[in-house]
Write a protein that holds these residues in place. Structure first.
Motif, mmCIF file in Angstrom:
data_model
loop_
_atom_site.group_PDB
_atom_site.id
_atom_site.type_symbol
_atom_site.label_atom_id
_atom_site.label_comp_id
_atom_site.label_asym_id
_atom_site.label_seq_id
_atom_site.Cartn_x
_atom_site.Cartn_y
_atom_site.Cartn_z
ATOM 1 N N VAL A 1 0.862 -1.181 0.000
ATOM 2 C CA VAL A 1 0.000 0.000 0.000
ATOM 3 C C VAL A 1 0.900 1.234 0.000
ATOM 4 C CG1 VAL A 1 -1.703 1.350 1.282
ATOM 5 C CG2 VAL A 1 -1.912 -1.151 1.176
ATOM 6 N N ASN A 2 0.778 2.047 -1.026
ATOM 7 C CA ASN A 2 1.619 3.237 -1.152
ATOM 8 C C ASN A 2 0.892 4.433 -0.547
ATOM 9 O OD1 ASN A 2 3.436 5.195 -1.811
ATOM 10 N ND2 ASN A 2 3.544 4.694 -3.988
ATOM 11 N N ALA A 3 1.343 4.860 0.640
ATOM 12 C CA ALA A 3 0.760 6.019 1.314
ATOM 13 C C ALA A 3 1.679 7.231 1.214
ATOM 14 C CB ALA A 3 0.476 5.685 2.776
ATOM 15 N N ALA A 4 2.526 7.258 0.188
ATOM 16 C CA ALA A 4 3.445 8.382 -0.001
ATOM 17 C C ALA A 4 2.713 9.580 -0.575
ATOM 18 C CB ALA A 4 4.591 7.986 -0.921
ATOM 19 N N ILE A 5 3.083 10.770 -0.109
ATOM 20 C CA ILE A 5 2.520 12.029 -0.595
ATOM 21 C C ILE A 5 3.674 12.966 -0.925
ATOM 22 C CG2 ILE A 5 1.157 14.072 -0.020
ATOM 23 C CD1 ILE A 5 -0.556 12.375 1.773
ATOM 24 N N SER A 6 3.688 13.478 -2.139
ATOM 25 C CA SER A 6 4.742 14.398 -2.534
ATOM 26 C C SER A 6 4.755 15.618 -1.637
ATOM 27 C CB SER A 6 4.524 14.823 -3.991
ATOM 28 O OG SER A 6 5.574 15.620 -4.447
ATOM 29 N N GLY A 7 5.944 15.980 -1.162
ATOM 30 C CA GLY A 7 6.093 17.136 -0.291
ATOM 31 C C GLY A 7 5.916 16.852 1.179
ATOM 32 N N ASP A 8 5.633 15.605 1.550
ATOM 33 C CA ASP A 8 5.356 15.307 2.949
ATOM 34 C C ASP A 8 6.611 15.399 3.799
ATOM 35 O OD1 ASP A 8 3.692 14.754 5.044
ATOM 36 O OD2 ASP A 8 3.459 12.627 4.623
ATOM 37 N N THR A 9 6.403 15.672 5.077
ATOM 38 C CA THR A 9 7.474 15.753 6.066
ATOM 39 C C THR A 9 7.273 14.674 7.119
ATOM 40 O OG1 THR A 9 6.214 17.278 7.451
ATOM 41 C CG2 THR A 9 7.629 18.248 5.750
ATOM 42 N N VAL A 10 8.243 14.549 8.022
ATOM 43 C CA VAL A 10 8.103 13.581 9.116
ATOM 44 C C VAL A 10 6.910 13.951 9.999
ATOM 45 C CG1 VAL A 10 9.237 12.495 11.071
ATOM 46 C CG2 VAL A 10 10.579 13.086 9.051
ATOM 47 N N ALA A 11 6.732 15.238 10.262
ATOM 48 C CA ALA A 11 5.583 15.667 11.060
ATOM 49 C C ALA A 11 4.274 15.326 10.355
ATOM 50 C CB ALA A 11 5.660 17.167 11.332
ATOM 51 N N GLY A 12 4.249 15.469 9.039
ATOM 52 C CA GLY A 12 3.064 15.076 8.287
ATOM 53 C C GLY A 12 2.796 13.593 8.403
ATOM 54 N N GLY A 13 3.863 12.807 8.352
ATOM 55 C CA GLY A 13 3.708 11.371 8.537
ATOM 56 C C GLY A 13 3.163 11.022 9.904
ATOM 57 N N LEU A 14 3.610 11.760 10.911
ATOM 58 C CA LEU A 14 3.104 11.528 12.267
ATOM 59 C C LEU A 14 1.605 11.783 12.358
ATOM 60 C CD1 LEU A 14 5.796 12.992 14.707
ATOM 61 C CD2 LEU A 14 4.845 10.672 14.744
ATOM 62 N N SER A 15 1.131 12.788 11.660
ATOM 63 C CA SER A 15 -0.301 13.096 11.714
ATOM 64 C C SER A 15 -1.131 12.061 10.959
ATOM 65 C CB SER A 15 -0.565 14.493 11.147
ATOM 66 O OG SER A 15 -0.335 14.534 9.747
ATOM 67 N N ARG A 16 -0.546 11.437 9.939
ATOM 68 C CA ARG A 16 -1.289 10.476 9.125
ATOM 69 C C ARG A 16 -1.196 9.040 9.617
ATOM 70 N NH1 ARG A 16 0.016 9.608 3.883
ATOM 71 N NH2 ARG A 16 2.169 10.357 3.937
ATOM 72 N N LEU A 17 -0.109 8.719 10.319
ATOM 73 C CA LEU A 17 0.151 7.326 10.650
ATOM 74 C C LEU A 17 -0.946 6.667 11.488
ATOM 75 C CD1 LEU A 17 2.021 4.911 10.411
ATOM 76 C CD2 LEU A 17 3.221 5.719 12.452
ATOM 77 N N PRO A 18 -1.484 7.286 12.527
ATOM 78 C CA PRO A 18 -2.494 6.579 13.332
ATOM 79 C C PRO A 18 -3.663 6.062 12.491
ATOM 80 C CG PRO A 18 -1.751 8.527 14.495
ATOM 81 C CD PRO A 18 -1.155 8.611 13.121
ATOM 82 N N GLY A 19 -4.178 6.894 11.578
ATOM 83 C CA GLY A 19 -5.284 6.452 10.735
ATOM 84 C C GLY A 19 -4.874 5.337 9.784
ATOM 85 N N LEU A 20 -3.638 5.410 9.260
ATOM 86 C CA LEU A 20 -3.152 4.371 8.352
ATOM 87 C C LEU A 20 -2.980 3.037 9.069
ATOM 88 C CD1 LEU A 20 -0.510 6.483 6.404
ATOM 89 C CD2 LEU A 20 -2.643 5.567 5.465
ATOM 90 N N LEU A 21 -2.528 3.090 10.314
ATOM 91 C CA LEU A 21 -2.364 1.855 11.083
ATOM 92 C C LEU A 21 -3.709 1.185 11.338
ATOM 93 C CD1 LEU A 21 0.311 2.974 13.711
ATOM 94 C CD2 LEU A 21 0.671 1.485 11.733
ATOM 95 N N VAL A 22 -4.711 1.978 11.624
ATOM 96 C CA VAL A 22 -6.050 1.428 11.851
ATOM 97 C C VAL A 22 -6.629 0.873 10.553
ATOM 98 C CG1 VAL A 22 -8.426 2.007 12.480
ATOM 99 C CG2 VAL A 22 -6.531 2.896 13.844
ATOM 100 N N GLU A 23 -6.458 1.616 9.475
ATOM 101 C CA GLU A 23 -7.054 1.222 8.202
ATOM 102 C C GLU A 23 -6.407 -0.014 7.598
ATOM 103 O OE1 GLU A 23 -7.932 3.091 3.723
ATOM 104 O OE2 GLU A 23 -6.924 4.297 5.271
ATOM 105 N N HIS A 24 -5.082 -0.092 7.662
ATOM 106 C CA HIS A 24 -4.368 -1.130 6.915
ATOM 107 C C HIS A 24 -3.769 -2.236 7.789
ATOM 108 C CE1 HIS A 24 -4.815 1.178 3.243
ATOM 109 N NE2 HIS A 24 -4.300 2.240 3.839
ATOM 110 N N GLU A 25 -3.606 -2.010 9.066
ATOM 111 C CA GLU A 25 -3.006 -2.996 9.969
ATOM 112 C C GLU A 25 -1.739 -3.617 9.358
ATOM 113 O OE1 GLU A 25 -5.915 -5.914 11.014
ATOM 114 O OE2 GLU A 25 -7.339 -4.439 11.769
#
Length: 222
Positions: A73-97
């Protein structure tokens, strides 16, 4: 001026995928297949290329060829930062396990001159959140252009190994090894690899990733 230009280039939105790319999206995870989740920026989002030519799509094909069960599953976003990844990760972990998380973030933080200690701290948080959710984690190292000065670039390059040592995550020392130094393998902006470079990028991470893919501990019961 060059530093500002580099930041703008790496932060540009991802070009629209071609029709062929739209016809072959990343497979949706199912309860029968462990997920390998890629959390990244433009280097993983196939910037300037059809999505099906990027190394993440090539990774899925190689996994299928080897008859391994993982779905990428490619959850990469152009221009993203580590802080952006931190904000997105909880939802991705729940969605994709995910059973495996590959983190390819930090380049945009470095190009913007963010403090390496803060980048490192945020990466550690990313890894620890994923590990707490049961995922095995791989961290991809990135280097900056030399114009940022030796003190900053050397400290930046070390932070990825520091994160791996602190958390026990697997480390890809340098995602763009033997790619970034070759002008013909980089797009005209000098920051994003060409289609010809994508198989080389996959080879750079493969020796680190393959043992996790073959490890039955990374295929949890669902």
């Amino acid at each position: 001026m060059l530093r500002v230009l580099l930041i703008i280039l790496l932060s540009l939105p991802l070009a629209a995928p071609s029709a062929s790319a739209r016809q072959e999206p990343s497979p949706e995870p199912t309860r029968d297949n462990p997920v390998l989740l890629v959390l990244g920026d433009s280097l993983s989002a196939a910037y300037g290329l059809p999505l099906d030519q990027g190394w993440v799509s090539l990774l899925q094909r190689r996994i299928v060829e080897l008859e391994l069960p993982h779905e990428v599953v490619n959850a990469a976003i152009s221009g993203d930062t580590v802080a952006g990844g931190l904000s997105r990760l909880p939802g991705l972990l729940v969605e994709h396990e995910p059973s495996i998380l590959l983190i390819e973030l930090g380049a945009n933080d470095g190009l913007r001159g963010f403090p390496p200690a803060k980048i490192e701290s945020n990466l550690v948080s990313l890894v620890e959140q994923a590990q707490a959710a049961g995922a095995r984690v791989v961290v991809a190292g990135i280097r900056l252009p030399p114009n940022y000065g030796p003190a900053y670039t050397e400290r930046f390059q070390r932070l990825f190994a520091n994160v791996a040592n602190e958390t026990g995550a697997a480390l890809i020392p340098r995602l763009l090894a033997d790619v970034a130094e070759v002008p013909d393998l980089m797009q005209s902006d000098g920051l994003h690899p060409t289609a010809e470079a994508q198989p080389l990028i996959l080879d750079n991470l493969w020796s680190v990733l393959l043992p996790l893919l073959r490890d039955t501990d990374s295929v949890p019961e669902r």
